[in-house]
Design a protein around this motif. Structure first.
Motif, mmCIF file in Angstrom:
data_model
loop_
_atom_site.group_PDB
_atom_site.id
_atom_site.type_symbol
_atom_site.label_atom_id
_atom_site.label_comp_id
_atom_site.label_asym_id
_atom_site.label_seq_id
_atom_site.Cartn_x
_atom_site.Cartn_y
_atom_site.Cartn_z
ATOM 1 N N THR A 1 59.821 86.864 83.013
ATOM 2 C CA THR A 1 59.513 85.503 82.558
ATOM 3 C C THR A 1 59.865 85.334 81.083
ATOM 4 O OG1 THR A 1 57.666 85.507 84.097
ATOM 5 C CG2 THR A 1 57.698 83.742 82.480
ATOM 6 N N PHE A 2 59.391 86.270 80.257
ATOM 7 C CA PHE A 2 59.617 86.117 78.815
ATOM 8 C C PHE A 2 61.101 86.250 78.459
ATOM 9 C CE2 PHE A 2 55.000 87.446 78.373
ATOM 10 C CZ PHE A 2 54.562 86.164 78.089
ATOM 11 N N GLN A 3 61.823 87.127 79.176
ATOM 12 C CA GLN A 3 63.242 87.287 78.856
ATOM 13 C C GLN A 3 64.053 86.059 79.275
ATOM 14 O OE1 GLN A 3 63.411 91.072 80.653
ATOM 15 N NE2 GLN A 3 63.589 92.181 78.726
ATOM 16 N N ILE A 4 63.748 85.496 80.434
ATOM 17 C CA ILE A 4 64.473 84.289 80.870
ATOM 18 C C ILE A 4 64.098 83.117 79.961
ATOM 19 C CG2 ILE A 4 64.784 82.636 82.761
ATOM 20 C CD1 ILE A 4 64.380 85.013 84.707
ATOM 21 N N LEU A 5 62.816 83.063 79.559
ATOM 22 C CA LEU A 5 62.361 81.993 78.658
ATOM 23 C C LEU A 5 63.099 82.078 77.320
ATOM 24 C CD1 LEU A 5 60.345 79.655 78.201
ATOM 25 C CD2 LEU A 5 58.741 81.341 77.318
ATOM 26 N N ASP A 6 63.222 83.281 76.792
ATOM 27 C CA ASP A 6 63.950 83.461 75.527
ATOM 28 C C ASP A 6 65.392 82.973 75.660
ATOM 29 O OD1 ASP A 6 61.894 84.416 74.070
ATOM 30 O OD2 ASP A 6 62.463 86.532 74.178
ATOM 31 N N ALA A 7 66.022 83.337 76.781
ATOM 32 C CA ALA A 7 67.411 82.920 77.004
ATOM 33 C C ALA A 7 67.499 81.400 77.094
ATOM 34 C CB ALA A 7 67.941 83.552 78.285
ATOM 35 N N PRO B 1 73.318 85.668 80.455
ATOM 36 C CA PRO B 1 73.234 86.937 79.694
ATOM 37 C C PRO B 1 71.798 87.460 79.627
ATOM 38 C CG PRO B 1 74.576 85.333 78.514
ATOM 39 C CD PRO B 1 73.926 84.591 79.642
ATOM 40 N N GLY B 2 70.828 86.556 79.449
ATOM 41 C CA GLY B 2 69.423 86.963 79.393
ATOM 42 C C GLY B 2 68.950 87.526 80.723
ATOM 43 N N ILE B 3 69.403 86.926 81.816
ATOM 44 C CA ILE B 3 69.020 87.403 83.156
ATOM 45 C C ILE B 3 69.556 88.815 83.388
ATOM 46 C CG2 ILE B 3 69.482 87.076 85.624
ATOM 47 C CD1 ILE B 3 69.302 84.052 85.129
ATOM 48 N N LEU B 4 70.813 89.033 83.010
ATOM 49 C CA LEU B 4 71.404 90.365 83.208
ATOM 50 C C LEU B 4 70.672 91.415 82.377
ATOM 51 C CD1 LEU B 4 75.158 89.289 83.272
ATOM 52 C CD2 LEU B 4 73.867 90.241 85.171
ATOM 53 N N THR B 5 70.321 91.041 81.143
ATOM 54 C CA THR B 5 69.566 91.979 80.301
ATOM 55 C C THR B 5 68.208 92.266 80.942
ATOM 56 O OG1 THR B 5 70.639 91.064 78.359
ATOM 57 C CG2 THR B 5 68.664 92.359 77.956
ATOM 58 N N ALA B 6 67.571 91.223 81.443
ATOM 59 C CA ALA B 6 66.254 91.391 82.074
ATOM 60 C C ALA B 6 66.354 92.349 83.261
ATOM 61 C CB ALA B 6 65.728 90.032 82.522
ATOM 62 N N VAL C 1 66.788 95.970 81.944
ATOM 63 C CA VAL C 1 65.545 96.519 81.366
ATOM 64 C C VAL C 1 64.527 96.800 82.471
ATOM 65 C CG1 VAL C 1 63.568 95.953 79.886
ATOM 66 C CG2 VAL C 1 65.889 95.423 79.120
ATOM 67 N N ASN C 2 64.372 95.842 83.381
ATOM 68 C CA ASN C 2 63.326 95.970 84.401
ATOM 69 C C ASN C 2 63.661 96.986 85.480
ATOM 70 O OD1 ASN C 2 61.270 94.189 83.510
ATOM 71 N ND2 ASN C 2 62.655 92.492 83.925
ATOM 72 N N LEU C 3 64.954 97.254 85.647
ATOM 73 C CA LEU C 3 65.347 98.228 86.671
ATOM 74 C C LEU C 3 64.730 99.602 86.397
ATOM 75 C CD1 LEU C 3 67.180 98.823 89.155
ATOM 76 C CD2 LEU C 3 68.921 99.518 87.523
ATOM 77 N N GLY C 4 64.845 100.057 85.150
ATOM 78 C CA GLY C 4 64.279 101.353 84.775
ATOM 79 C C GLY C 4 62.769 101.361 84.974
ATOM 80 N N ASN C 5 62.115 100.266 84.518
ATOM 81 C CA ASN C 5 60.654 100.178 84.685
ATOM 82 C C ASN C 5 60.284 100.213 86.167
ATOM 83 O OD1 ASN C 5 60.306 99.920 81.965
ATOM 84 N ND2 ASN C 5 60.250 97.682 81.994
ATOM 85 N N ALA C 6 61.033 99.449 86.955
ATOM 86 C CA ALA C 6 60.728 99.339 88.387
ATOM 87 C C ALA C 6 60.874 100.690 89.088
ATOM 88 C CB ALA C 6 61.653 98.305 89.033
ATOM 89 N N THR D 1 76.653 98.835 88.213
ATOM 90 C CA THR D 1 77.007 97.605 88.937
ATOM 91 C C THR D 1 76.659 96.375 88.086
ATOM 92 O OG1 THR D 1 76.458 98.766 90.968
ATOM 93 C CG2 THR D 1 76.698 96.387 91.140
ATOM 94 N N ILE D 2 75.467 96.420 87.460
ATOM 95 C CA ILE D 2 75.079 95.292 86.602
ATOM 96 C C ILE D 2 76.042 95.177 85.417
ATOM 97 C CG2 ILE D 2 73.275 94.360 85.079
ATOM 98 C CD1 ILE D 2 71.190 95.641 86.921
ATOM 99 N N ALA D 3 76.429 96.335 84.851
ATOM 100 C CA ALA D 3 77.371 96.321 83.725
ATOM 101 C C ALA D 3 78.702 95.700 84.151
ATOM 102 C CB ALA D 3 77.586 97.734 83.201
ATOM 103 N N ALA D 4 79.142 96.021 85.389
ATOM 104 C CA ALA D 4 80.399 95.451 85.888
ATOM 105 C C ALA D 4 80.259 93.939 86.067
ATOM 106 C CB ALA D 4 80.785 96.108 87.210
ATOM 107 N N ILE D 5 79.105 93.517 86.620
ATOM 108 C CA ILE D 5 78.860 92.066 86.789
ATOM 109 C C ILE D 5 78.833 91.395 85.408
ATOM 110 C CG2 ILE D 5 77.136 90.343 87.518
ATOM 111 C CD1 ILE D 5 76.292 92.373 89.715
ATOM 112 N N GLU D 6 78.193 92.076 84.448
ATOM 113 C CA GLU D 6 78.095 91.542 83.094
ATOM 114 C C GLU D 6 79.487 91.374 82.479
ATOM 115 O OE1 GLU D 6 74.821 92.348 79.743
ATOM 116 O OE2 GLU D 6 76.061 94.067 80.205
#
Lengths: 256, 256
Positions: A136-142, A175-180, A183-188, A237-242
Motif C-alpha cells: 500500500t505505502f509503496q504504491i501510494l508513494d508512486a 516502477p513503484g509496483i515493480l519495486t514493491a 521488495v515484498n518477494l523476499g519478505n514473502a 523475471t521481474i528484472a526482465a519485466i522492469e
C-alpha cells in the motif's frame, strides 16, 4: 555495458564460490551431519527438482507466495488509490497499516491458527497481512510522485476517469509496483516458510520441519536452496519485466 | 467586438489564492475583461508572476475564477469541463511529453482520449509528425529527442485533435533563438492555415509582435495595462511605436 555486466556477474559468482569453498572446508573439519559436503547438498537439491512428489512441495510454496503477494497487491493497490484521493481516508487507514507493520509475522501465524481452520486460507491470510502495508505505502508513494505537469497536460484533453487511469496513473505507478514486488518477494519467501513450518502439511516450510526432525542438514540445505532458487528466478523475471516496461528510460539511468 | 462573436470572453474575472503561509489571500487576476474573436491570435505579455498563467489556466478550465465571468465558446470552461473535450489544445512552456511514450504515442494521446479509431489516430499522428519535420522519429522516446524536437512533438500533440482554440504558454522560451524562430514561423503558419483562435503567452516583446494580431500587456495582478492591434496594415513606424509603448508599460514598477 556488456563488459561491466560480465564483471558484475563474475564478482557475484566469486562471492558465491567463496561461500561454497568456506562451507566445503567446514565439512572437512566438522562431522557431515553438521556440515554436509557441497556435492551432497547439490545432489539432494537436484533430487528434489527431478522428483515429482518432492517438486510439488516447492510448487505449493511458490503458489502460496504468489497468491499472498497477488492478494496483497490488489488490496494494497485499492487502498493506495483510496488514500491517494482522500485525506480523510488516509487519516483513517494509514495508522491501521502502520500498526499492522509493527506486528511480527510470527504473531500473524499464531492469530491465523487460532482464528482459521483451513491451512491454505491461514497461509494466504498471513501472507496478505504481512505484505499489505508495504504494498500500500509503496504504491501510494508512486501515485503521489505523479508529475503535476503531466497531470495538467492530460487533464487539458478532458479525459474520462478510465482514460486518466489508463494513460497516466498506471504508467506512473508501474516502477513503484515493480519495486514493491521485488521488495515484498523476499519478505514473502521468509514469511511463507514460517507459516508452513507451524501450520501446513506440505510445502518447503513443512519439509524443513521434517529435515529438522530427521536431523538431516543436507536435506535442510537442499530445501532452503529451493526457496533461494525460486526467489532468484522470480527476481530475474521481474528484472526482465522492469527492463521491458521501463525501456523508455535513458540508457545512462540503467548503465550502472 | 460584440460579446456574441467572441470565442473567448472575460468579464471582470478575479482570481485569488490563499497564501501558503496562511496570511490572507493573494490576488492573481484582478477584474480582468477582454474578448477574443474567432481566428484571432492574441499575444499576452507581462512580467513573471503577473498572472498570465492563471488567466491561461482559467481559459483552459483548470482553474475556477473567484468572481466574474469567463466564457469560452459561450460556455464555462471550468464547470462544463467535458464539453471542451477536443476543443482546446494546449502547448505548455515545457514539452510535458510522457517519457514512457514514443513521439508517435505522445502525439496520439489526445486522440486516444477522444476515442478516435486507432488506425485513424495513428495516421493523424504520423501526418502531424511529418508536417513538423519529425518523420523517421515516430518511435523515438522523448529522452532521445532534442529540446526543439520535443517541443515540436508537443505542438503536434496539440494540433492533432484539431482544436478550435489553442493556448500556448511561452512554448518556445526554453529553446535557442534559431530553433525558436523556426518553430514560431511554423506555428503561426499552422494556426493561420487552420483559422484557429489562439492565446499566446510570452515575455518577449519581439515574439509577441511577430505572432499576435493583437498584443495585450498585463500588469500585476493580471489586468490589461496596454493593448494594441497589429497586422499587415500597421506600418513599420507604427510597430516601432507600439514596441516602445510596450517597453514603457513593462518598465513601470508593479507592486508584488
Amino acid at each position: 555495458m556488456t563488459n561491466s555486466r560480465t564483471v558484475r556477474a563474475l564478482q557475484a559468482a566469486a562471492g558465491i564460490i567463496a561461500l561454497a569453498a568456506g562451507w566445503q572446508i567446514l565439512s572437512m573439519v566438522f562431522p557431515h551431519y553438521l556440515f554436509p559436503p557441497i556435492r551432497e547438498i547439490i545432489a539432494r537439491t537436484i533430487e528434489i527438482l527431478i522428483t515429482g512428489s518432492l517438486l510439488i512441495d516447492v510448487l505449493l510454496t511458490a503458489g502460496r507466495i504468489f497468491g499472498g503477494l497477488f492478494g496483497a497487491f490488489i488490496l494494497g493497490g485499492i487502498l493506495a488509490m483510496i488514500i491517494g484521493q482522500s485525506r480523510s481516508a488516509e487519516n483513517f487507514i494509514a495508522p491501521v497499516l502502520t500498526f499492522f507493520q509493527g506486528i511480527p509475522a510470527l504473531s500473524w501465524v499464531v492469530f491465523a491458527i487460532i482464528w482459521f481452520h483451513g491451512i491454505e486460507f491461514r497461509v494466504l491470510f498471513i501472507m496478505v497481512m504481512t505484505t499489505l502495508p508495504a504494498f500500500t505505502f509503496q504504491i501510494l508513494d508512486a501515485f503521489r510522485s505523479m508529475s503535476k505537469d503531466l497531470f495538467e497536460m492530460t487533464m487539458a484533453f478532458r479525459p474520462s476517469r478510465w482514460s486518466l487511469f489508463r494513460f497516466l496513473i498506471v504508467p506512473t505507478i508501474v516502477p513503484g509496483i515493480l519495486t514493491a514486488w521485488k521488495v515484498n518477494l523476499g519478505n514473502a519467501a521468509r514469511v511463507v516458510v514460517v507459516a508452513e513450518l507451524v501450520g501446513a502439511t506440505g510445502g518447503v516450510g513443512y519439509q524443513l520441519l521434517r529435515q529438522q526432525q530427521l536431523f538431516d542438514m543436507a536435506g535442510a540445505m537442499a530445501w532452503t536452496l529451493q526457496l533461494v532458487l525460486f526467489v532468484l528466478v522470480v527476481q530475474q523475471t521481474i528484472a526482465a519485466i522492469e527492463n521491458w516496461a521501463l525501456r523508455y528510460r535513458a540508457v545512462s539511468e540503467r548503465a550502472m | 467586438m460584440s460579446g456574441v462573436d467572441a470565442v473567448i470572453r472575460f468579464k471582470d474575472v478575479t482570481k485569488t489564492f490563499k497564501r501558503p503561509d496562511g496570511r490572507g489571500d493573494f490576488v492573481a487576476v484582478d477584474r480582468l475583461s477582454f474578448e477574443i474573436a474567432k481566428g484571432e491570435i492574441v499575444a499576452v505579455l507581462g512580467k513573471t508572476g503577473c498572472g498570465k498563467s492563471t488567466m491561461f489556466n482559467i481559459v483552459a478550465g483548470l482553474v475556477q475564477p473567484s468572481s466574474g465571468e469567463a466564457k469560452v465558446i459561450g460556455r464555462d470552461p471550468f464547470r462544463e469541463f467535458e464539453f471542451f473535450r477536443g476543443k482546446v489544445g494546449i502547448v505548455f512552456q515545457n514539452d510535458r511529453l510522457m517519457p514512457w511514450r514514443s513521439a508517435l504515442d505522445n502525439v496520439r494521446l489526445g486522440l486516444q482520449i477522444l476515442d478516435t479509431d486507432p488506425m485513424e489516430a495513428e495516421d493523424i499522428a504520423r501526418a502531424w509528425l511529418k508536417r513538423l519535420g519529425l518523420a523517421g522519429h515516430d518511435n523515438d522516446y522523448p529522452h532521445a529527442l532534442s529540446g526543439g524536437m520535443r517541443q515540436r512533438v508537443s505542438i503536434a500533440r496539440a494540433f492533432a485533435v484539431n482544436p478550435e482554440i489553442l493556448l500556448c504558454d511561452e512554448p518556445f522560451s526554453s529553446l535557442d533563438e534559431m530553433t525558436a524562430r523556426d518553430l514560431r514561423a511554423e506555428f503561426v503558419r499552422l494556426v493561420r492555415q487552420s483559422n484557429k483562435t489562439a492565446i499566446f503567452i510570452t515575455h518577449q516583446i519581439n515574439e509577441a509582435m511577430e505572432i499576435g494580431d493583437r498584443v495585450m500587456v498585463f500588469h500585476r495582478p493580471a489586468r490589461i495595462a496596454y493593448e494594441a492591434t497589429l497586422g499587415a496594415a500597421v506600418t513599420e513606424d507604427a510597430r516601432r511605436g507600439i514596441n516602445e509603448d510596450i517597453m514603457r508599460v513593462l518598465a513601470v514598477e508593479q507592486p508584488r
